[in-house]
Structures are given as C-alpha cells and as structure tokens.
Motif scaffolding. Structure first.
Motif, mmCIF file in Angstrom:
data_model
loop_
_atom_site.group_PDB
_atom_site.id
_atom_site.type_symbol
_atom_site.label_atom_id
_atom_site.label_comp_id
_atom_site.label_asym_id
_atom_site.label_seq_id
_atom_site.Cartn_x
_atom_site.Cartn_y
_atom_site.Cartn_z
ATOM 1 N N THR A 1 -10.499 -6.169 6.781
ATOM 2 C CA THR A 1 -9.240 -6.926 6.686
ATOM 3 C C THR A 1 -8.548 -6.553 5.496
ATOM 4 O O THR A 1 -7.268 -6.611 5.672
ATOM 5 C CB THR A 1 -9.485 -8.565 6.965
ATOM 6 N N ARG A 2 -9.016 -6.690 4.603
ATOM 7 C CA ARG A 2 -8.280 -6.132 3.077
ATOM 8 C C ARG A 2 -7.808 -4.743 3.148
ATOM 9 O O ARG A 2 -6.734 -4.630 2.862
ATOM 10 C CB ARG A 2 -9.413 -6.458 2.005
ATOM 11 N N LEU A 3 -8.488 -3.959 3.943
ATOM 12 C CA LEU A 3 -8.118 -2.614 4.093
ATOM 13 C C LEU A 3 -6.955 -2.362 4.833
ATOM 14 O O LEU A 3 -6.079 -1.848 4.557
ATOM 15 C CB LEU A 3 -9.248 -1.514 4.354
ATOM 16 N N HIS A 4 -6.825 -3.110 6.109
ATOM 17 C CA HIS A 4 -5.760 -3.177 6.780
ATOM 18 C C HIS A 4 -4.558 -3.810 6.356
ATOM 19 O O HIS A 4 -3.478 -3.427 6.762
ATOM 20 C CB HIS A 4 -6.258 -3.777 8.216
ATOM 21 N N SER A 5 -4.727 -4.717 5.276
ATOM 22 C CA SER A 5 -3.690 -5.603 4.787
ATOM 23 C C SER A 5 -2.996 -4.871 3.517
ATOM 24 O O SER A 5 -1.827 -5.241 3.409
ATOM 25 C CB SER A 5 -4.135 -6.859 4.235
ATOM 26 N N LEU A 6 -3.650 -3.556 3.165
ATOM 27 C CA LEU A 6 -2.993 -2.782 2.211
ATOM 28 C C LEU A 6 -1.717 -1.882 2.848
ATOM 29 O O LEU A 6 -1.830 -1.620 3.835
ATOM 30 C CB LEU A 6 -3.982 -1.799 1.744
ATOM 31 N N PRO A 7 -0.722 -1.941 2.097
ATOM 32 C CA PRO A 7 0.755 -1.490 2.496
ATOM 33 C C PRO A 7 0.533 0.123 2.384
ATOM 34 O O PRO A 7 1.187 0.704 1.287
ATOM 35 C CB PRO A 7 1.667 -1.987 1.570
ATOM 36 N N LEU A 8 -0.354 0.905 2.938
ATOM 37 C CA LEU A 8 -0.685 2.233 2.754
ATOM 38 C C LEU A 8 0.499 2.953 3.095
ATOM 39 O O LEU A 8 0.812 4.028 2.384
ATOM 40 C CB LEU A 8 -1.739 2.535 3.705
ATOM 41 N N ALA A 9 1.249 2.932 4.204
ATOM 42 C CA ALA A 9 2.507 3.501 4.539
ATOM 43 C C ALA A 9 3.478 3.479 3.263
ATOM 44 O O ALA A 9 4.110 4.499 2.600
ATOM 45 C CB ALA A 9 3.117 2.888 5.740
ATOM 46 N N ALA A 10 3.687 2.139 2.902
ATOM 47 C CA ALA A 10 4.383 1.767 1.489
ATOM 48 C C ALA A 10 4.212 2.765 0.339
ATOM 49 O O ALA A 10 4.842 3.256 -0.454
ATOM 50 C CB ALA A 10 4.692 0.416 1.324
ATOM 51 N N LEU A 11 2.827 2.662 0.141
ATOM 52 C CA LEU A 11 2.325 3.231 -1.009
ATOM 53 C C LEU A 11 2.440 4.965 -0.986
ATOM 54 O O LEU A 11 2.798 5.516 -2.003
ATOM 55 C CB LEU A 11 0.745 2.788 -1.193
ATOM 56 N N GLY A 12 2.124 5.333 0.317
ATOM 57 C CA GLY A 12 2.184 6.568 0.465
ATOM 58 C C GLY A 12 3.600 7.252 0.363
ATOM 59 O O GLY A 12 3.750 8.251 -0.440
#
Length: 427
Positions: free
Chosen positions: A9-20
């Motif tokens: 859940t925490r992994l999916h909640s990370l804004p990975l697209a925004a961070l990338g």
C-alpha cells in the motif's frame, strides 16, 4: 501477511511518476546549466567573504572574482558563509546546485501549504491536485525553468534559502515556539525580508486593539517578537565577533546602495530600475523615493488587510512583492517569489491568467532588450517597447498588488474571514 499488504500500500501511494518526472527535469536543468557554462559568481563571492571573516580581514574592502565584486550583506552573512571554505570550488558548486534543487522542492511544498491554509474554500480551482502527495514534485519540475530560478542557480544565489526561511515561519502552527525565527535570521542575512517583520507587527497590533491586549495570545505579535529577537541576537553576536565590520556596515555600507550594482541595469526589476531606464538616468532620485513610498504604503496596506481578513496567502505574497518593488535593487533572481505567486494564482484565477503570468517569468523576455555590462550603458537608450520588456516583473508586481487589493475589498470580513484564520490555527 498484514505487513506485506501495508508495504504494498505504501509503495503504491508513493508519487513515483511525479518523482521520476521531477528528477528528469532536474537532470535536464543541470545539463542545461552546465552547457550554458554558468560560473556561480555570487557563490564564489560568498566563499571569499567567509574566508575573509576567518582571516580577520576587512570585509567591506574585499573584492572577489574577475568581476571585482564587493560584499554587500551584513556581517552575519559572512559568518554564515564560512563553511563554504571547507570544500573545493567544484565540490562547492555541486553541493550548492543540489542544495538549491532541494530548496526549490521545499519552497513549492511550503507554497502549497500556504495556499491551502485557508481550507477548501481557498482552493477554487484544481482543489484535489494541490493536496496530492506528488503535487510539489510535479510543480517543481516545471517551476525550475522560470527565469528567476534559473538565474539563482546560475549565480549560486541564496534567494531560495531566504524564501524558504520566511515561508517556513509563516506556515507554522500558531503555537509553534520557532515561528518567527526564520524571518529574523533571513533579515540578518539580507535586509529586505525585514518588511515581513513590519507586517507581523502591524497585524499583531491591529489584532490586539480589536481583540483585547493579550500579546502572548496573539500569534502575529509572538512571531514579530521572535523575529526581532532572532535578528538582534545574531546581529549582536556578529558585532562581538566582527566589531569593525559591523560598525562599518551599520553606519556606512548600509547607505551605499551603489555597491550592489548599477540601478539602470536590465536585471534590476524594482521601481528604481524601471524609473532609471524610463528617465534615462543612473539616479532616479526623488522620483524613486516618491514611488517607493507610495507603493510601499499601498502594498503593505493590502498585505495587512488581507491578513486581518484571514487571507494569509495573499498577505504573504503581497508583502513579498512589495519588498521587491520598493528595494533599491531587486535583481531578477530575487523574484523567486514567483513560485508562491504562481501557485496562489493557479488556485484562484482562470488558467489563462496563470499561464500569462507564468509566461512572463518563463520567457526570459526581459533579456530580449539591448544590455551590456559596465561601463557600457545600453539600458539608458532603450525605446518604448524595450523599456516595457525590461520592466515586466515590476509591472506584473504592480498588477498583482492591484488584483490583491480588489480581492481584499471584495472579501471584507466575510467569506475569507475568521473561518480561514481559525482553520489555519487548528491545522
């Protein structure tokens, strides 16, 4: 099993697209800066100031870099810059770039916190976006390309640090013991943030008169007292460590605005710069003093009334814009306050107006006019269109104060009133 689900859940909640996206934009920005052969001239001056303080030299007789630049800040700044002498110049530049990138993200985050301080009613447009975890990263990826931010990195300036210190204070909870300290320290480094102390004091006194005199229940007065105390403490300590330099600055250098640079330069985006170019003179004199007094009083009044009506975002941005307008010299890189200004506009006005404002800061249009370093003075011979382009930030700043004045007049004590202030206090 529960731990695995929680981790997913925490992994999916990370804004990975925004961070990338943010990292890619920052990497491209870094490459572009290197391709432009940025020298970080001011950062080298800061390092020389720190070295001079450590060596016991005369800070205000010092000259540094090939541009022969002097020190223009109070003595406390030189003490603050002494750690720069601990690393080599290449390492210093790398660390400064990384630090400024992190400060930009922090500034965007604090700007989002500021505009959201009034609750859902303040976020008239795109309300859901501003509260998403990755919002600061998405915005930082774009705002890093604004001209004031670009120039801050180009010169290795401390503008982002100053803005973060001020916003950190003004977005703290009302009961925070540290709220006000950041503004005091920023003022001890560069005097222009001192207008925020004036704002805090005036609003605090006005609140006290209307709500009853209880200073330590008045968050504005508490912040003003802490800011003043922080400024005085570090200034007195600086005077004890650097007595000669402190005496010279507070009795002589503070009045020599010419040490900062030429008033008429295109990079000077204050009222004095625009008037100098408009009047084709190196010293606008009484015309600037009259304009600065008028705009200063009007801008501060807008900021105070906005604060009294509970519209803290408008109060903060109006105060920042006023300080930039009335300062004798406001280089274009000082306008990093475009970051909270653009975010504020994006939450309040139609997208076309926000886009137009962003275009001013992102187009580098003020550099489309003839300009040259000293002793050439091309700015004194600009035509009408060239003067318009070279005064874009100043004109936009005046327009923003006008818009804010209309907002404050319409708000009165109603829809942006006590409820918004209470929402912030209870945050």
């Amino acid at each position: 099993m529960t731990a695995t689900v929680t981790a997913r859940t925490r992994l999916h909640s990370l804004p990975l697209a925004a961070l990338g996206t943010c990292l890619l934009s920052f990497a491209a920005f870094w490459v572009a800066q290197r391709a432009a052969h940025v020298t970080m001239l001011d950062l080298s001056v800061y390092r020389a100031e720190g070295a001079t303080a450590l060596a016991g030299g005369d800070l205000y007789a010092m000259r540094a870099t090939s541009a022969n630049l002097p020190m223009t800040y109070p003595p406390f700044a030189a003490l603050l810059f002494t750690p720069l002498t601990l690393v080599g110049v290449p390492e210093m530049r790398t660390l400064a770039t990384l630090g400024n990138l992190l400060l930009l993200v922090a500034l965007v985050h604090l700007s989002l916190r500021l505009v959201a301080s009034g609750g859902p009613a303040a976020l008239r447009r795109g309300g859901a976006f501003w509260t998403r975890p990755g919002a600061a990263l998405w915005l930082a990826a774009v705002l890093v390309w604004c001209e004031p931010v670009w120039q801050t990195f180009r010169y290795g300036q401390i503008n982002l640090l100053m803005a973060v210190a001020v916003l950190w204070d003004l977005t703290r909870r009302a009961d925070s013991r540290w709220a006000g300290v950041g503004i005091g320290l920023a003022t001890a480094v560069k005097l222009t943030p001192g207008l925020f102390v004036v704002l805090l004091l005036v609003v605090g006194v006005a609140r006290a008169r209307s709500d009853g005199w209880a200073p330590w229940r008045n968050e504005w007065l508490r912040r003003a007292v802490r800011a003043t105390a922080a400024f005085l403490v570090v200034t007195v300590v600086s005077a004890l460590v650097l007595p000669y330099d402190s005496r010279r600055f507070w009795t002589e250098m503070i009045f020599e605005t010419g040490r900062v640079g030429r008033t008429e330069e295109t990079a000077n985006q204050s009222l004095s710069g625009v008037l100098a170019r408009l009047l084709h003179t190196t010293d606008p004199g009484v015309w600037w003093m009259a304009a600065a007094a008028l705009v200063g009083l009007a801008g501060l009044a807008v900021a105070v009334l906005a604060a009294l009506h509970g519209d803290r975002p408008v109060a903060v941005v109006a105060c920042a814009v006023t300080a930039l307008l009335v300062s004798p010299i406001s280089w274009s890189h000082h306008w990093v306050w475009c970051v909270p200004a653009l975010i504020l506009l994006a939450t309040r006005v139609r997208p076309v107006w926000t886009a137009g404002t962003a275009l001013v800061f992102g187009s580098f249009a003020l550099w489309w006019v003839p300009h040259a370093p000293a002793p050439v003075r091309l700015e004194l011979h600009q035509n009408g269109w060239q003067m318009l382009l070279s005064g874009l930030y100043t004109l936009l700043g005046l327009a923003l104060l006008g818009v804010f004045a209309v907002w404050v007049a319409r708000a009165g004590g109603g829809r942006f009133g006590a409820g918004r202030a209470q929402a912030f206090a209870n945050e």
